[in-house]
Design an enzyme around this catalytic site. Structure first.
Site, PDB file in Angstrom:
ATOM      1  N   MET A 118      24.169  59.656  26.766  1.00  0.00           N
ATOM      2  CA  MET A 118      23.521  60.080  25.514  1.00  0.00           C
ATOM      3  C   MET A 118      22.493  59.037  25.076  1.00  0.00           C
ATOM      4  O   MET A 118      22.083  59.011  23.908  1.00  0.00           O
ATOM      5  CB  MET A 118      24.564  60.305  24.415  1.00  0.00           C
ATOM      6  CG  MET A 118      25.509  61.447  24.766  1.00  0.00           C
ATOM      7  SD  MET A 118      26.213  62.258  23.345  1.00  0.00           S
ATOM      8  CE  MET A 118      27.067  60.900  22.586  1.00  0.00           C
ATOM      9  N   HIS A 152      26.306  51.491  30.724  1.00  0.00           N
ATOM     10  CA  HIS A 152      25.635  52.629  31.373  1.00  0.00           C
ATOM     11  C   HIS A 152      24.998  52.187  32.696  1.00  0.00           C
ATOM     12  O   HIS A 152      25.067  52.879  33.707  1.00  0.00           O
ATOM     13  CB  HIS A 152      24.522  53.185  30.480  1.00  0.00           C
ATOM     14  CG  HIS A 152      24.992  53.745  29.165  1.00  0.00           C
ATOM     15  ND1 HIS A 152      24.708  53.149  27.971  1.00  0.00           N
ATOM     16  CD2 HIS A 152      25.707  54.843  28.872  1.00  0.00           C
ATOM     17  CE1 HIS A 152      25.221  53.865  26.976  1.00  0.00           C
ATOM     18  NE2 HIS A 152      25.843  54.903  27.503  1.00  0.00           N
ATOM     19  N   GLY A 209      32.356  56.575  32.834  1.00  0.00           N
ATOM     20  CA  GLY A 209      33.026  55.327  32.458  1.00  0.00           C
ATOM     21  C   GLY A 209      34.460  55.563  32.011  1.00  0.00           C
ATOM     22  O   GLY A 209      34.744  56.514  31.286  1.00  0.00           O
ATOM     23  N   LYS A 256      35.809  53.906  29.924  1.00  0.00           N
ATOM     24  CA  LYS A 256      35.883  53.651  28.476  1.00  0.00           C
ATOM     25  C   LYS A 256      36.283  54.942  27.766  1.00  0.00           C
ATOM     26  O   LYS A 256      37.045  54.918  26.807  1.00  0.00           O
ATOM     27  CB  LYS A 256      34.533  53.167  27.971  1.00  0.00           C
ATOM     28  CG  LYS A 256      34.409  53.320  26.487  1.00  0.00           C
ATOM     29  CD  LYS A 256      33.485  52.328  25.890  1.00  0.00           C
ATOM     30  CE  LYS A 256      33.532  52.456  24.392  1.00  0.00           C
ATOM     31  NZ  LYS A 256      32.767  53.639  23.946  1.00  0.00           N
ATOM     32  N   SER A 301      29.306  49.742  23.690  1.00  0.00           N
ATOM     33  CA  SER A 301      29.169  51.113  23.190  1.00  0.00           C
ATOM     34  C   SER A 301      27.848  51.222  22.448  1.00  0.00           C
ATOM     35  O   SER A 301      27.425  50.266  21.775  1.00  0.00           O
ATOM     36  CB  SER A 301      30.323  51.425  22.225  1.00  0.00           C
ATOM     37  OG  SER A 301      30.017  52.571  21.466  1.00  0.00           O
ATOM     38  N   SER A 302      27.212  52.377  22.559  1.00  0.00           N
ATOM     39  CA  SER A 302      25.960  52.598  21.829  1.00  0.00           C
ATOM     40  C   SER A 302      26.197  52.461  20.332  1.00  0.00           C
ATOM     41  O   SER A 302      25.300  52.085  19.576  1.00  0.00           O
ATOM     42  CB  SER A 302      25.422  53.996  22.127  1.00  0.00           C
ATOM     43  OG  SER A 302      25.302  54.172  23.517  1.00  0.00           O
ATOM     44  N   ARG A 303      27.416  52.780  19.890  1.00  0.00           N
ATOM     45  CA  ARG A 303      27.724  52.726  18.451  1.00  0.00           C
ATOM     46  C   ARG A 303      27.887  51.285  17.941  1.00  0.00           C
ATOM     47  O   ARG A 303      27.865  51.069  16.733  1.00  0.00           O
ATOM     48  CB  ARG A 303      28.986  53.526  18.138  1.00  0.00           C
ATOM     49  CG  ARG A 303      28.780  55.038  18.242  1.00  0.00           C
ATOM     50  CD  ARG A 303      30.026  55.784  17.768  1.00  0.00           C
ATOM     51  NE  ARG A 303      29.824  57.228  17.757  1.00  0.00           N
ATOM     52  CZ  ARG A 303      29.992  58.014  18.806  1.00  0.00           C
ATOM     53  NH1 ARG A 303      30.371  57.501  19.954  1.00  0.00           N
ATOM     54  NH2 ARG A 303      29.785  59.317  18.705  1.00  0.00           N
TER      55      ARG A 303
HETATM   56  P1  AMP Z   1      27.646  57.910  26.410  1.00  0.00           P
HETATM   57  O1  AMP Z   1      26.189  57.621  26.425  1.00  0.00           O
HETATM   58  O2  AMP Z   1      28.402  57.158  25.356  1.00  0.00           O
HETATM   59  O3  AMP Z   1      27.940  59.387  26.430  1.00  0.00           O
HETATM   60  O4  AMP Z   1      28.210  57.354  27.780  1.00  0.00           O
HETATM   61  C1  AMP Z   1      27.681  57.777  29.003  1.00  0.00           C
HETATM   62  C2  AMP Z   1      28.571  57.288  30.103  1.00  0.00           C
HETATM   63  O5  AMP Z   1      28.623  55.864  30.069  1.00  0.00           O
HETATM   64  C3  AMP Z   1      30.028  57.783  29.950  1.00  0.00           C
HETATM   65  O6  AMP Z   1      30.537  58.100  31.235  1.00  0.00           O
HETATM   66  C4  AMP Z   1      30.706  56.593  29.352  1.00  0.00           C
HETATM   67  O7  AMP Z   1      32.093  56.538  29.645  1.00  0.00           O
HETATM   68  C5  AMP Z   1      29.969  55.456  30.053  1.00  0.00           C
HETATM   69  N1  AMP Z   1      30.137  54.219  29.291  1.00  0.00           N
HETATM   70  C6  AMP Z   1      29.911  54.029  27.963  1.00  0.00           C
HETATM   71  N2  AMP Z   1      30.230  52.772  27.608  1.00  0.00           N
HETATM   72  C7  AMP Z   1      30.681  52.153  28.735  1.00  0.00           C
HETATM   73  C8  AMP Z   1      31.180  50.852  29.006  1.00  0.00           C
HETATM   74  N3  AMP Z   1      31.304  49.920  28.070  1.00  0.00           N
HETATM   75  N4  AMP Z   1      31.555  50.578  30.289  1.00  0.00           N
HETATM   76  C9  AMP Z   1      31.453  51.517  31.265  1.00  0.00           C
HETATM   77  N5  AMP Z   1      31.000  52.764  31.057  1.00  0.00           N
HETATM   78  C10 AMP Z   1      30.622  53.087  29.811  1.00  0.00           C
END
Ligand code: AMP
Length: 279
Positions: free
Chosen positions: A30, A37, A147, A149, A185-187
């Site tokens: 996202m 990522h 991930g 996570k 985390s993006s957050r």
């Molecule tokens: P998101 O952009 O939050 O939807 O995450 C996209 C992908 O990146 C998902 O598969 C998440 O699990 C992975 N991801 C997010 N944060 C991490 C992290 N700290 N370590 C590894 N993978 C991550």
């Protein structure tokens, strides 16, 4: 790196590549990218000839409108990071492109969607399944990288692939952490300095749970950690649970092989999750 905004253009390009026999690795995101990522992109590069990454803030997986509004959007920076990481293709569609009409599909993941984040964020995993199935249809990857996570999400996506009978291998990748242990985390960028400071307690609690857990004392460990969270300023706990890592059911010693501790809480206004495999 090639950039596509339209499914048709992406598919036309990928069809040619597939015809040449290139294997496709896919990393859906996202955006608001961080090293977590990028670690998925690097893993995808190791395991595939062509790496496709998507950046799309999927509205249907947000059960909280405010969370969707404040979700960080940094496409320019994301593009740079992906290109530097050696990503071959960025797919960055609009909401209209992904949802030309309302997606009314209802998936049934049973218990996997009724517990933990599924229980606290109604409709979230249905939204995840909607967008992941659309992206899988557009990209047709051989492997997709997710991930750990988002531990529950990995299990949901594996179940989605099983239900839709897709020939896609789901590759779970380890959690990347900040120097103080907080899961990237993006957050995290939305946390105030004080919230960020308090958030560094999360990895400490997770490690402590791992140290205390001896295979038989899940309830005791839960009690200790929950008390700590509840007595820490700014935290409002959604859950801290110790579960069977294969199916998220209650952990039963000694029959269950793998246990996982799963955590979700608001730190101020921002909801953070983490997990730690215990055995
Ligand atoms: P998101 O952009 O939050 O939807 O995450 C996209 C992908 O990146 C998902 O598969 C998440 O699990 C992975 N991801 C997010 N944060 C991490 C992290 N700290 N370590 C590894 N993978 C991550």
């Amino acid at each position: 790196m090639q950039i596509f905004e339209k499914i048709k253009d992406l598919q036309a390009f990928l069809a040619k590549e597939s015809a040449k026999g290139s294997s496709i690795g896919f990393v859906p995101t996202m955006g608001a990218l961080h090293e977590g990522h990028i670690s998925l992109v690097k893993e995808a590069k190791k395991e595939s000839e062509l790496v496709v990454s998507s950046v799309f803030v999927n509205p249907t997986q947000f059960n909280d409108k405010k969370d969707l509004e404040r979700y960080p959007r940094t496409l320019e920076q994301d593009t740079k990071m992906l290109a530097e990481a050696g990503c071959d293709i960025l797919f960055a569609p609009s909401v209209e492109e992904m949802y030309p009409q309302t997606d009314t599909r209802k998936f049934d993941f049973g218990f996997l969607d009724n517990t933990l984040d599924g229980a606290f964020r109604p409709g979230h995993f249905n939204g995840v399944a909607q967008i992941v199935s659309k992206l899988f249809e557009a990209v047709k990857p051989d492997k997709a990288f997710f991930g750990q996570k988002d531990f529950q999400q990995v299990l949901i996506v594996k179940e989605l692939v099983r239900q839709l009978d897709l020939k896609i291998e789901i590759v779970p990748c380890p959690i990347l952490r900040e120097p103080d242990g907080l899961a990237m985390s993006s957050r995290n960028t939305l946390l105030s300095p004080e919230e960020r400071k308090q958030a560094s307690n999360i990895p400490v609690w997770m490690k402590e749970a791992k140290q205390l857990f001896n295979g038989k004392n899940a309830e005791e460990v839960k009690k200790v950690i929950i008390e700590k969270v509840n007595s820490t300023p700014l935290f409002k706990l959604d859950y801290f649970e110790i579960r069977n890592a294969d199916n998220l059911q209650e952990y039963n010693a000694p029959t269950d092989k793998h246990a996982v501790a799963l955590f979700a809480a608001f730190c101020g206004r921002i909801r953070l999750i983490d997990n730690e495999v215990l055995s």
